[in-house]
Design a protein around this motif. Structure first.
Motif, PDB file in Angstrom:
ATOM      1  N   ARG A  75     104.054  95.368   7.980  1.00  0.00           N
ATOM      2  CA  ARG A  75     103.737  94.058   9.413  1.00  0.00           C
ATOM      3  C   ARG A  75     103.912  93.991  10.234  1.00  0.00           C
ATOM      4  O   ARG A  75     103.754  92.799  11.398  1.00  0.00           O
ATOM      5  CB  ARG A  75     103.960  92.648   8.515  1.00  0.00           C
ATOM      6  CG  ARG A  75     102.860  92.771   6.867  1.00  0.00           C
ATOM      7  CD  ARG A  75     103.724  91.268   6.256  1.00  0.00           C
ATOM      8  NE  ARG A  75     104.679  91.284   6.142  1.00  0.00           N
ATOM      9  CZ  ARG A  75     104.719  91.215   4.396  1.00  0.00           C
ATOM     10  NH1 ARG A  75     104.387  91.583   4.423  1.00  0.00           N
ATOM     11  NH2 ARG A  75     106.762  90.817   4.177  1.00  0.00           N
ATOM     12  N   GLU A  76     105.176  94.861  10.606  1.00  0.00           N
ATOM     13  CA  GLU A  76     105.169  95.039  12.141  1.00  0.00           C
ATOM     14  C   GLU A  76     104.871  96.516  12.848  1.00  0.00           C
ATOM     15  O   GLU A  76     105.256  96.434  13.907  1.00  0.00           O
ATOM     16  CB  GLU A  76     105.939  95.046  11.921  1.00  0.00           C
ATOM     17  CG  GLU A  76     107.495  94.570  11.300  1.00  0.00           C
ATOM     18  CD  GLU A  76     108.695  94.321  11.055  1.00  0.00           C
ATOM     19  OE1 GLU A  76     108.856  95.301  11.426  1.00  0.00           O
ATOM     20  OE2 GLU A  76     109.391  93.833  10.729  1.00  0.00           O
ATOM     21  N   LYS A  78     104.519  99.098  11.917  1.00  0.00           N
ATOM     22  CA  LYS A  78     104.781 100.287  11.616  1.00  0.00           C
ATOM     23  C   LYS A  78     104.484 101.294  11.066  1.00  0.00           C
ATOM     24  O   LYS A  78     104.116 100.681   9.484  1.00  0.00           O
ATOM     25  CB  LYS A  78     106.550 100.171  11.692  1.00  0.00           C
ATOM     26  CG  LYS A  78     106.954  99.058  13.221  1.00  0.00           C
ATOM     27  CD  LYS A  78     108.414  99.073  13.230  1.00  0.00           C
ATOM     28  CE  LYS A  78     109.062  98.834  14.075  1.00  0.00           C
ATOM     29  NZ  LYS A  78     110.728  98.181  13.609  1.00  0.00           N
TER      30      LYS A  78
END
Length: 418
Positions: A75-76, A78
């Motif tokens: 979600r980030e 990454k």
């Protein structure tokens, strides 16, 4: 969704197979019967797989937590696989950056500015007191309590001064690690405040003139090496450090006489920081009294064929051991009361009482550096004539009633005196 019981009961088959949980998590059962937690996810349109660990060492609950961490990273924006790889690299780096590794790096970076003896003393103190206990620990993970245990172990020997020195060296290693980006704090910095106070080292020394004369009389009356006795008398007259006398080469003294009475000790042989030892301005001039010159003349009959003024009794081409002077005083009955280095304090005490206006000249005779940094840098006045006067007065006072140096040439021998 899986249960722990279902995972536990899963048996091996001819081919590997999966038992699916949720959110991409599954347990991969291998033909050998081993079971691995893995998680499928998509990154930039391609399917990728993470391996978390092996069951039962990693439980179902822990595996789900790892899955949730991976989903949070997605979600980030990454890639969990890249983050895991970077973490593994950081862990490996941390494991390799132990306290001992960093301490040896620090020592290597500093030793070019130290005299060899000090450099050796520093690393040996760490090898003996520190490395066996915390040397293999990653410096970033080292707890202050572990360092404190090391210092307490030294302090309880008891060796309080050593504990303070070791703490300073541990702190210096941390400062180096901070400067090179390996740690962000120095847990040893404030520990000196909670160690037992270190007593200021004082060399046992006579403070009264008659007591000082008695030291010379007693030391010269017992059986022993004439070379050692003359070295002791020369030390008392010149009040240089014992090591300067013990290792004195003839090149420094052979041309001295009543007209040329200044002995110059090169900076290389003085107690100085390494970067000062090539500075001729740090050479130490020592005015010779008449009695000191008599000692030199007496020694020419004993050691003129040696490169050293005070050669070792066993090995004529080597200097005498500095310990020989201390041993002489112990046999004369002054253990704990007066040591070779104590002559400096004896001279300072007696002559400062007699000549309070000449304190600076007396300090210069002891090669003491002025406390005022500006004065140390700019005051080049050596007051050699005044220092010669003080040296002669000191010799006349100290040797009053004692035989001339030549009388010591017939000293009774003592096999182990030097």
């Amino acid at each position: 969704m899986l249960t722990d019981t279902a995972v536990k009961k899963a048996v091996r088959q001819a081919k590997a197979y999966k038992l699916t949980d949720s959110g991409g998590l599954y347990v991969h059962v291998m033909p050998t019967g081993r079971k691995f937690w893995r998680c499928r996810y998509e990154w930039q349109g391609r399917e990728r797989v993470l391996t978390f660990g092996e069951y039962p060492a990693m439980s179902l609950v822990t595996a789900r937590g790892k899955r949730d961490e991976a989903r949070l990273l997605l979600r980030e924006k990454k890639d969990p696989a890249v983050v895991k790889k970077l973490q593994q690299m950081e862990d490996l780096k941390e494991a390799n950056e132990t306290f001992e590794v960093l301490a040896r790096e620090w020592h290597q970076s500093q030793k070019s500015g130290w005299v060899p003896h000090h450099a050796s003393d520093v690393i040996e103190s760490l090898e003996f007191h520190v490395f066996p206990y915390i040397g293999n620990m990653p410096i970033r993970l080292l707890e202050p309590s572990a360092i404190w245990e090391v210092l307490q172990r030294i302090q309880k020997r008891p060796a309080v001064e050593t504990a303070h020195r070791v703490r300073q060296r541990i702190s210096a290693v941390y400062c180096y690690a901070m400067a090179t980006g390996r740690v962000d704090r120095d847990p040893a910095a404030a520990m000196g405040k909670v160690l037992s106070p270190a007593k200021r080292r004082r060399f046992p020394a006579m403070r009264k003139l008659e007591d000082a004369r008695e030291v010379l009389r007693a030391a010269e009356a017992i059986a022993g090496s004439a070379t050692t006795k003359l070295a002791h008398r020369f030390l008392a007259l010149t009040v240089v450090r014992p090591g300067v006398v013990a290792t004195c080469p003839w090149d420094e003294l052979k041309d001295l006489n009543a007209d040329h009475w200044l002995w110059t000790v090169p900076a290389q042989r003085m107690k100085l920081r390494l970067h000062y030892k090539e500075d001729e301005a740090r050479d130490h001039p020592v005015p010779m009294s008449r009695q000191a010159l008599e000692v030199i003349e007496a020694l020419k009959k004993l050691s003129s064929m040696s490169p050293y003024v005070f050669p070792n009794d066993r090995w004529f081409h080597r200097p005498m051991s500095e310990n020989a002077l201390g041993y002489l005083l112990k046999r004369a009955g002054f253990q704990g009361r007066h040591v070779p280095h104590g002559w400096r304090a004896t001279f300072s005490t007696i002559m400062n009482e007699r000549r309070p206006a000449d304190t600076k000249a007396i300090d210069m005779m002891l090669a003491h550096v002025p406390k005022d940094n500006v004065e140390a840098a700019y005051n080049r006045a050596e007051h050699l004539e005044l220092r010669k006067e003080i040296a002669q007065e000191w010799a006349d006072l100290l040797l009053d009633g004692l035989p001339p140096a030549a009388a010591l040439l017939s000293s009774r021998r003592f096999r182990n005196a030097a």
